[in-house]
Design an enzyme around this catalytic site. Sequence first.
Site, mmCIF file in Angstrom:
data_model
loop_
_atom_site.group_PDB
_atom_site.id
_atom_site.type_symbol
_atom_site.label_atom_id
_atom_site.label_comp_id
_atom_site.label_asym_id
_atom_site.label_seq_id
_atom_site.Cartn_x
_atom_site.Cartn_y
_atom_site.Cartn_z
ATOM 1 N N HIS A 263 0.963 -1.416 -0.015
ATOM 2 C CA HIS A 263 -0.067 -0.376 -0.095
ATOM 3 C C HIS A 263 0.881 1.170 -0.076
ATOM 4 C CE1 HIS A 263 -3.499 2.784 1.561
ATOM 5 N NE2 HIS A 263 -2.667 3.373 2.036
ATOM 6 N N GLU A 264 1.638 1.594 0.788
ATOM 7 C CA GLU A 264 2.649 2.343 1.129
ATOM 8 C C GLU A 264 3.661 3.154 -0.219
ATOM 9 O OE1 GLU A 264 2.091 4.785 2.824
ATOM 10 O OE2 GLU A 264 0.920 3.347 3.804
ATOM 11 N N HIS A 267 1.656 4.605 -2.697
ATOM 12 C CA HIS A 267 2.363 6.214 -2.618
ATOM 13 C C HIS A 267 3.347 6.375 -2.503
ATOM 14 C CE1 HIS A 267 -1.846 6.708 -0.878
ATOM 15 N NE2 HIS A 267 -1.842 5.791 0.520
#
Length: 472
Positions: A263-264, A267
């Site tokens: 997820h990170e 980003h």
Amino acid sequence: MQDQHGGWKLTLHAPCYGPVMQYAESRTLRQELYYSYATRASEFGKAEWDNTPLIRKLLQLRAEEARMLGFKSFADLSLEPKMAESPQAVLAFLKDLAVRARPYAEQDWTELETFARESLGMDKLEPWDVTYVSEKLRNQRYAFSDLEVKQYFPEDQVLQGLFRVIQQLYGLTVTRADAPTWHADVHFYNLRDHSGALVGEFYLDLYARNGKRGGAWMDDAITRRRRGNSIQTPVAYLTCNFSAPVGGKPATFTHDEVITLFHEFGHGLHHLLTQIEDLPVSGINGVEWDAVELPSQFMENFCWEWEVLEGMTRHVDTGKPLPRPLFDRMLAARHFQSGMQTVRQIEFSLFDMQLHTGFPQEDNPLQLLERIRDEVAVLRPPVWHRFPNSFAHIFAGGYAAGYYSYKWAEVLSSDAYSLFEENGVLDARTGARFRQEILAVGGSRPALDSFVAFRGRKPNIDALLRHSGMGK
């Protein structure tokens, strides 16, 4: 953590609180920790730590700001630069999703109560029992535990698997590099294209430690932009709070932590792969708040693909990869209690949006929260629970009148990923298209236009419901 007297001190930080609530056999201990967690920063503790007056002041100032700028409410002001057209549109979206999800949530709750009564002898399922009983039920139903799966995800193997996905989708190579860091556990990496040209760089800070802020996040250190005749290379911080190595063994991650890492990194790729050279709309800058989670939630899907996991697992003791039968059980458990999880997020989102849409300042936010729970919740916390007092996302984290964006972006990310499901989950051509139409353009055009350019149509909710086990 171990204290000076040789015992162990339990904290309310996630790496400690979560496992205790999930595995501690002592019901009394779980209740004590739950109470402490649920009443943080409230009138039940020290007066100087009580956030209640701050909540009222923040709501007052936000409403005043909105009026000064000519908006009916702070929610209207907040949504002005976002994809969602109005607070009413957001509320309609959330309530429609609640209607679809609540039957599944009610079924989840009934199954949990029945299991607690028949298998564990609990006449009444209390809130501090829910995580513990859920783990017992999941273990019985699917015959695996988070601790068992964790042994197959040592840090080095996980990172190799993550970097392999990036290479296959976008033709990019990740390598360790040298740079000053703020802690010995922090590492620095280069991101290069097929010609060897530097695309971006990032710091990776994975472990929890004393004094470190909790949670997981990506932040920009340097953003791509033109400086004279040269282009400034972007640099990102990728930060998590996973358990550090112990006993001479490498750090191992739960599958949920692997998902968090992906997820990170999503980003991070949004920041690092931008081709926009104007700082206000480069990378994640200028991207509508309710679309900024699209690339991160999109990346989570790869953590459920066998062709990805097969090559990124290795048992920390035996060296063997994740067995396919265990993966199949994990996949079957993917939607475990997804109904309850969905209505919980809807509860938070409705509370946030209604709190910032003409909520009378003289009213108690707790009363609003109870009315929302009457509408959507299946699990009711005790009357002394003070959830708003630690709802940092909307009072300290920039998500005021924006918490709905997690579910909103899930619609976008699920629908975007469905094109990979159609073409092949690691299809390089689809990856190149995603990079070109979503990641590279930053905030230079409306997010809806970027989505349509990639998907060929406007988003719909079907893929989200299917990925959540609540649709065909």
